[in-house]
Design a protein around this motif. Sequence first.
Motif, PDB file in Angstrom:
ATOM      1  N   ASP A   1     -11.597  18.216  -1.820  1.00 50.45           N
ATOM      2  CA  ASP A   1     -13.006  18.080  -2.149  1.00 50.45           C
ATOM      3  C   ASP A   1     -13.524  16.842  -1.415  1.00 50.45           C
ATOM      4  OD1 ASP A   1     -15.441  17.331  -3.379  1.00 50.45           O
ATOM      5  OD2 ASP A   1     -14.840  18.219  -5.285  1.00 50.45           O
ATOM      6  N   PRO A   2     -14.653  16.942  -0.709  1.00 53.43           N
ATOM      7  CA  PRO A   2     -15.190  15.765  -0.017  1.00 53.43           C
ATOM      8  C   PRO A   2     -15.353  14.551  -0.928  1.00 53.43           C
ATOM      9  CG  PRO A   2     -16.369  17.723   0.673  1.00 53.43           C
ATOM     10  CD  PRO A   2     -15.473  18.148  -0.454  1.00 53.43           C
ATOM     11  N   LEU A   3     -15.587  14.792  -2.223  1.00 53.35           N
ATOM     12  CA  LEU A   3     -15.731  13.677  -3.161  1.00 53.35           C
ATOM     13  C   LEU A   3     -14.407  12.959  -3.400  1.00 53.35           C
ATOM     14  CD1 LEU A   3     -18.126  15.242  -5.830  1.00 53.35           C
ATOM     15  CD2 LEU A   3     -18.699  13.669  -3.968  1.00 53.35           C
ATOM     16  N   ASP A   4     -13.289  13.589  -3.011  1.00 59.06           N
ATOM     17  CA  ASP A   4     -11.976  12.988  -3.188  1.00 59.06           C
ATOM     18  C   ASP A   4     -11.528  12.167  -1.988  1.00 59.06           C
ATOM     19  OD1 ASP A   4     -11.582  13.990  -5.733  1.00 59.06           O
ATOM     20  OD2 ASP A   4     -10.554  15.802  -5.051  1.00 59.06           O
ATOM     21  N   ILE A   5     -12.363  12.080  -0.968  1.00 61.25           N
ATOM     22  CA  ILE A   5     -11.991  11.347   0.239  1.00 61.25           C
ATOM     23  C   ILE A   5     -12.677   9.984   0.241  1.00 61.25           C
ATOM     24  CG2 ILE A   5     -11.992  11.340   2.758  1.00 61.25           C
ATOM     25  CD1 ILE A   5     -12.048  14.388   2.664  1.00 61.25           C
TER      26      ILE A   5
ATOM     27  N   VAL B   1       0.866  -1.172   0.000  1.00 61.17           N
ATOM     28  CA  VAL B   1       0.000   0.000   0.000  1.00 61.17           C
ATOM     29  C   VAL B   1       0.908   1.229   0.000  1.00 61.17           C
ATOM     30  CG1 VAL B   1      -1.777   1.290   1.204  1.00 61.17           C
ATOM     31  CG2 VAL B   1      -1.886  -1.220   1.124  1.00 61.17           C
ATOM     32  N   SER B   2       0.992   1.863  -1.154  1.00 64.98           N
ATOM     33  CA  SER B   2       1.828   3.034  -1.353  1.00 64.98           C
ATOM     34  C   SER B   2       0.954   4.275  -1.190  1.00 64.98           C
ATOM     35  CB  SER B   2       2.479   2.962  -2.739  1.00 64.98           C
ATOM     36  OG  SER B   2       3.265   4.092  -3.005  1.00 64.98           O
ATOM     37  N   SER B   3       1.014   5.203  -2.114  1.00 64.69           N
ATOM     38  CA  SER B   3       0.243   6.442  -2.033  1.00 64.69           C
ATOM     39  C   SER B   3       0.367   7.190  -3.354  1.00 64.69           C
ATOM     40  CB  SER B   3       0.774   7.326  -0.900  1.00 64.69           C
ATOM     41  OG  SER B   3       0.217   8.630  -0.954  1.00 64.69           O
ATOM     42  N   ILE B   4      -0.618   8.025  -3.658  1.00 63.37           N
ATOM     43  CA  ILE B   4      -0.478   8.889  -4.823  1.00 63.37           C
ATOM     44  C   ILE B   4       0.667   9.878  -4.632  1.00 63.37           C
ATOM     45  CG2 ILE B   4      -2.873   8.659  -5.572  1.00 63.37           C
ATOM     46  CD1 ILE B   4      -3.420  11.429  -4.325  1.00 63.37           C
TER      47      ILE B   4
ATOM     48  N   ARG C   1      -8.928  11.626  -8.296  1.00 56.70           N
ATOM     49  CA  ARG C   1      -8.280  12.863  -7.888  1.00 56.70           C
ATOM     50  C   ARG C   1      -7.133  13.249  -8.829  1.00 56.70           C
ATOM     51  NH1 ARG C   1      -5.279  13.683  -2.076  1.00 56.70           N
ATOM     52  NH2 ARG C   1      -4.742  15.900  -2.274  1.00 56.70           N
ATOM     53  N   LEU C   2      -6.302  12.296  -9.209  1.00 51.65           N
ATOM     54  CA  LEU C   2      -5.163  12.607 -10.054  1.00 51.65           C
ATOM     55  C   LEU C   2      -5.543  12.781 -11.528  1.00 51.65           C
ATOM     56  CD1 LEU C   2      -2.164  10.460  -8.747  1.00 51.65           C
ATOM     57  CD2 LEU C   2      -2.862  12.761  -8.113  1.00 51.65           C
TER      58      LEU C   2
ATOM     59  N   ILE D   1       5.607 -15.771  -7.444  1.00 53.87           N
ATOM     60  CA  ILE D   1       5.211 -14.729  -6.495  1.00 53.87           C
ATOM     61  C   ILE D   1       4.850 -13.477  -7.280  1.00 53.87           C
ATOM     62  CG2 ILE D   1       5.996 -13.180  -4.664  1.00 53.87           C
ATOM     63  CD1 ILE D   1       7.788 -15.432  -3.651  1.00 53.87           C
ATOM     64  N   ARG D   2       3.613 -13.010  -7.116  1.00 54.53           N
ATOM     65  CA  ARG D   2       3.178 -11.770  -7.752  1.00 54.53           C
ATOM     66  C   ARG D   2       3.380 -10.609  -6.780  1.00 54.53           C
ATOM     67  NH1 ARG D   2      -1.655 -10.891  -8.367  1.00 54.53           N
ATOM     68  NH2 ARG D   2      -2.590 -12.497  -7.032  1.00 54.53           N
ATOM     69  N   ALA D   3       3.610  -9.421  -7.317  1.00 51.40           N
ATOM     70  CA  ALA D   3       3.780  -8.241  -6.470  1.00 51.40           C
ATOM     71  C   ALA D   3       3.178  -7.032  -7.159  1.00 51.40           C
ATOM     72  CB  ALA D   3       5.255  -7.999  -6.167  1.00 51.40           C
ATOM     73  N   ASN D   4       2.346  -6.312  -6.437  1.00 50.03           N
ATOM     74  CA  ASN D   4       1.691  -5.116  -6.967  1.00 50.03           C
ATOM     75  C   ASN D   4       1.617  -4.053  -5.880  1.00 50.03           C
ATOM     76  OD1 ASN D   4       0.550  -6.073  -9.736  1.00 50.03           O
ATOM     77  ND2 ASN D   4      -0.093  -7.681  -8.315  1.00 50.03           N
ATOM     78  N   SER D   5       1.443  -2.816  -6.291  1.00 46.63           N
ATOM     79  CA  SER D   5       1.241  -1.740  -5.324  1.00 46.63           C
ATOM     80  C   SER D   5      -0.131  -1.114  -5.522  1.00 46.63           C
ATOM     81  CB  SER D   5       2.342  -0.675  -5.438  1.00 46.63           C
ATOM     82  OG  SER D   5       2.435  -0.167  -6.749  1.00 46.63           O
ATOM     83  N   VAL D   6      -0.729  -0.700  -4.431  1.00 52.52           N
ATOM     84  CA  VAL D   6      -2.004   0.013  -4.428  1.00 52.52           C
ATOM     85  C   VAL D   6      -1.725   1.424  -3.933  1.00 52.52           C
ATOM     86  CG1 VAL D   6      -4.281   0.175  -3.366  1.00 52.52           C
ATOM     87  CG2 VAL D   6      -3.401  -2.055  -4.100  1.00 52.52           C
ATOM     88  N   LEU D   7      -2.164   2.418  -4.706  1.00 55.39           N
ATOM     89  CA  LEU D   7      -1.865   3.819  -4.400  1.00 55.39           C
ATOM     90  C   LEU D   7      -3.143   4.541  -3.987  1.00 55.39           C
ATOM     91  CD1 LEU D   7       0.512   2.797  -6.193  1.00 55.39           C
ATOM     92  CD2 LEU D   7       0.697   5.118  -7.071  1.00 55.39           C
ATOM     93  N   PRO D   8      -3.405   4.637  -2.682  1.00 58.63           N
ATOM     94  CA  PRO D   8      -4.585   5.372  -2.234  1.00 58.63           C
ATOM     95  C   PRO D   8      -4.397   6.874  -2.415  1.00 58.63           C
ATOM     96  CG  PRO D   8      -3.778   3.865  -0.537  1.00 58.63           C
ATOM     97  CD  PRO D   8      -2.708   4.004  -1.576  1.00 58.63           C
ATOM     98  N   GLY D   9      -5.514   7.556  -2.593  1.00 57.15           N
ATOM     99  CA  GLY D   9      -5.525   9.004  -2.485  1.00 57.15           C
ATOM    100  C   GLY D   9      -5.840   9.367  -1.047  1.00 57.15           C
ATOM    101  N   ALA D  10      -6.651  10.392  -0.852  1.00 61.48           N
ATOM    102  CA  ALA D  10      -7.056  10.780   0.498  1.00 61.48           C
ATOM    103  C   ALA D  10      -8.050   9.762   1.037  1.00 61.48           C
ATOM    104  CB  ALA D  10      -7.694  12.169   0.473  1.00 61.48           C
TER     105      ALA D  10
END
Length: 243
Positions: free
Chosen positions: A203-207, A136-139, A239-240, A174-183
Amino acid sequence: MRFENKTVIITGAGSGIGQATAIRLSAEGANVVLIGRDVTALEETQGRVANPDKVLLRPHDVADETEAGATYQAAIDRFGYVDGFVNVAGTMIYQSLGDLTGDDWARIMKINFFAAAFFTRHAFNHMAKGGSLVYVSSIHAHQTSPLVGPYAAAKAALTSLARTASIEGRAKNIRANSVLPGAVDTPMLRESPNIKSGLEVLDPLDIGQPEDIAAAVAFALSDEAKFLTGSEITVDGGRLAKL
């Protein structure tokens, strides 16, 4: 029940995205190994999952390299095999680049990046039949804001680690992936000085909610995603995508 008879290790499992991931995977049949520093928080997560008896608590500092190997062994002793690993644990500090010390950088990198590297090493050494790793990464790995330099750098490194793990893991199944959450509506977001000061306006819609991220993590871990590896899954409500 995509995770029936499967065992998944989750760091940062005491709250937020880590807790939501544990709840989601348990609801789909998984044995879950919960890691975090606060044993009370881990016990709270255990009390919220579908199958509390299929939970192993491992309270420790994720940045402790020796504990990573011990956790894999404990999981194997209890459940027989480890099928997946989800790296969620993370922390932030808010300081300008001109004020950050070496200790500041080291603390953030240890928790947000080195810990994932330690657990990855043991995944490669313990997952003899293959498995799935999700970071779990991040934008912030791609677009960031002021005062969070170490966090953004660590998250960028995390996505790079996922890519390398996908390449080297291929021969091991072995598989490996990242998930990039926003807010995401977690304590980390609510306590952000950038949000409180108005330096960063959302923006509340971005959370999103932790459960939104957990759903993406569950897919990436599952056999449904058997052809997904080395990928970045952005979960930010669009968001992005905005100009």
